[in-house]
Design a protein around this motif. Structure first.
Motif, PDB file in Angstrom:
ATOM      1  N   ASP A 154       0.822  -1.204   0.000  1.00  0.00           N
ATOM      2  CA  ASP A 154       0.000   0.000   0.000  1.00  0.00           C
ATOM      3  C   ASP A 154       0.858   1.256   0.000  1.00  0.00           C
ATOM      4  N   ALA A 155       2.019   1.214   0.641  1.00  0.00           N
ATOM      5  CA  ALA A 155       2.898   2.383   0.685  1.00  0.00           C
ATOM      6  C   ALA A 155       3.354   2.745  -0.727  1.00  0.00           C
ATOM      7  N   ILE A 156       3.817   1.785  -1.480  1.00  0.00           N
ATOM      8  CA  ILE A 156       4.289   2.083  -2.834  1.00  0.00           C
ATOM      9  C   ILE A 156       3.122   2.484  -3.727  1.00  0.00           C
ATOM     10  N   LYS A 157       1.979   1.826  -3.563  1.00  0.00           N
ATOM     11  CA  LYS A 157       0.810   2.163  -4.374  1.00  0.00           C
ATOM     12  C   LYS A 157       0.385   3.611  -4.104  1.00  0.00           C
ATOM     13  N   ASN A 158       0.401   4.030  -2.837  1.00  0.00           N
ATOM     14  CA  ASN A 158       0.023   5.400  -2.500  1.00  0.00           C
ATOM     15  C   ASN A 158       0.991   6.419  -3.090  1.00  0.00           C
ATOM     16  N   MET A 159       2.279   6.082  -3.110  1.00  0.00           N
ATOM     17  CA  MET A 159       3.260   6.986  -3.719  1.00  0.00           C
ATOM     18  C   MET A 159       3.039   7.082  -5.227  1.00  0.00           C
ATOM     19  N   ILE A 160       2.756   5.963  -5.865  1.00  0.00           N
ATOM     20  CA  ILE A 160       2.490   5.957  -7.310  1.00  0.00           C
ATOM     21  C   ILE A 160       1.249   6.792  -7.611  1.00  0.00           C
ATOM     22  N   ILE A 161       0.197   6.626  -6.814  1.00  0.00           N
ATOM     23  CA  ILE A 161      -1.032   7.391  -7.023  1.00  0.00           C
ATOM     24  C   ILE A 161      -0.749   8.884  -6.918  1.00  0.00           C
ATOM     25  N   ALA A 162       0.015   9.290  -5.902  1.00  0.00           N
ATOM     26  CA  ALA A 162       0.321  10.706  -5.719  1.00  0.00           C
ATOM     27  C   ALA A 162       1.119  11.264  -6.904  1.00  0.00           C
ATOM     28  N   LEU A 163       2.107  10.513  -7.370  1.00  0.00           N
ATOM     29  CA  LEU A 163       2.919  10.970  -8.506  1.00  0.00           C
ATOM     30  C   LEU A 163       2.099  11.038  -9.791  1.00  0.00           C
ATOM     31  N   LEU A 164       1.268  10.031 -10.026  1.00  0.00           N
ATOM     32  CA  LEU A 164       0.446  10.028 -11.236  1.00  0.00           C
ATOM     33  C   LEU A 164      -0.620  11.125 -11.192  1.00  0.00           C
ATOM     34  N   ALA A 165      -1.083  11.481 -10.004  1.00  0.00           N
ATOM     35  CA  ALA A 165      -2.054  12.569  -9.884  1.00  0.00           C
ATOM     36  C   ALA A 165      -1.414  13.881 -10.347  1.00  0.00           C
ATOM     37  N   ILE A 202       7.247   3.799 -15.882  1.00  0.00           N
ATOM     38  CA  ILE A 202       7.619   3.203 -14.595  1.00  0.00           C
ATOM     39  C   ILE A 202       9.037   3.575 -14.172  1.00  0.00           C
ATOM     40  N   ASN A 203       9.939   3.816 -15.119  1.00  0.00           N
ATOM     41  CA  ASN A 203      11.298   4.216 -14.734  1.00  0.00           C
ATOM     42  C   ASN A 203      11.298   5.592 -14.073  1.00  0.00           C
ATOM     43  N   ALA A 204      10.486   6.523 -14.587  1.00  0.00           N
ATOM     44  CA  ALA A 204      10.385   7.856 -13.984  1.00  0.00           C
ATOM     45  C   ALA A 204       9.730   7.758 -12.607  1.00  0.00           C
ATOM     46  N   LEU A 205       8.682   6.936 -12.500  1.00  0.00           N
ATOM     47  CA  LEU A 205       8.038   6.728 -11.204  1.00  0.00           C
ATOM     48  C   LEU A 205       9.036   6.165 -10.197  1.00  0.00           C
ATOM     49  N   THR A 206       9.793   5.162 -10.625  1.00  0.00           N
ATOM     50  CA  THR A 206      10.777   4.524  -9.749  1.00  0.00           C
ATOM     51  C   THR A 206      11.809   5.527  -9.269  1.00  0.00           C
ATOM     52  N   SER A 207      12.330   6.343 -10.186  1.00  0.00           N
ATOM     53  CA  SER A 207      13.340   7.343  -9.814  1.00  0.00           C
ATOM     54  C   SER A 207      12.801   8.310  -8.770  1.00  0.00           C
ATOM     55  N   GLN A 208      11.584   8.795  -8.983  1.00  0.00           N
ATOM     56  CA  GLN A 208      11.015   9.754  -8.042  1.00  0.00           C
ATOM     57  C   GLN A 208      10.727   9.111  -6.693  1.00  0.00           C
ATOM     58  N   ILE A 209      10.279   7.864  -6.702  1.00  0.00           N
ATOM     59  CA  ILE A 209      10.015   7.165  -5.446  1.00  0.00           C
ATOM     60  C   ILE A 209      11.319   6.943  -4.687  1.00  0.00           C
ATOM     61  N   MET A 210      12.388   6.612  -5.402  1.00  0.00           N
ATOM     62  CA  MET A 210      13.691   6.433  -4.762  1.00  0.00           C
ATOM     63  C   MET A 210      14.180   7.754  -4.167  1.00  0.00           C
TER      64      MET A 210
END
Length: 116
Positions: A21-32, A41-49
């Motif tokens: 759920d933690a990673i899903k919530n971060m993905i949702i926030a970034l995609l919003a 997914i590479n851009a999402l991964t970089s920002q999450i890192m």
């Protein structure tokens, strides 16, 4: 630092053990933030890192964790192209519909070079 709306930047994103759920919530926030165009997914991964998340399912391939999270919840995440996702409720359905003819043309259908 990116303002993620619902996610508090004061919290350590990597806390907890294997919390999908933690990673899903971060993905949702970034995609919003990226709506309606979505993100790779590479851009999402970089920002999450960059946010300090370190609890990857497979630490040697963190993009796989992001891709799996997106692919496993099609009610939330809309696949726009290979490894490219947006939020389903962000108006991305229109962007996806516009992208489909391009994707089919690139597959060798319409627009292929004729006779050489």
């Amino acid at each position: 630092a990116t303002n993620l709306g619902g996610a508090s930047s004061g919290e350590k994103a990597g806390e907890g053990s294997s919390n999908p759920d933690a990673i899903k919530n971060m993905i949702i926030a970034l995609l919003a933030e990226a709506a309606p165009h979505g993100m790779h997914i590479n851009a999402l991964t970089s920002q999450i890192m960059e946010m300090g998340f370190s609890d990857w399912h497979n630490p040697s391939y963190p993009a796989g964790t992001v891709g799996t999270a997106c692919a496993s919840d099609p009610e939330i995440f809309l696949r726009l192209a290979p490894n490219m996702y947006a939020l389903r409720q962000s108006g991305s359905e229109t962007a996806a519909a516009e992208a489909i003819p391009t994707a089919t043309a690139d597959a060798g259908g319409v627009g292929s070079a004729e006779g050489s």
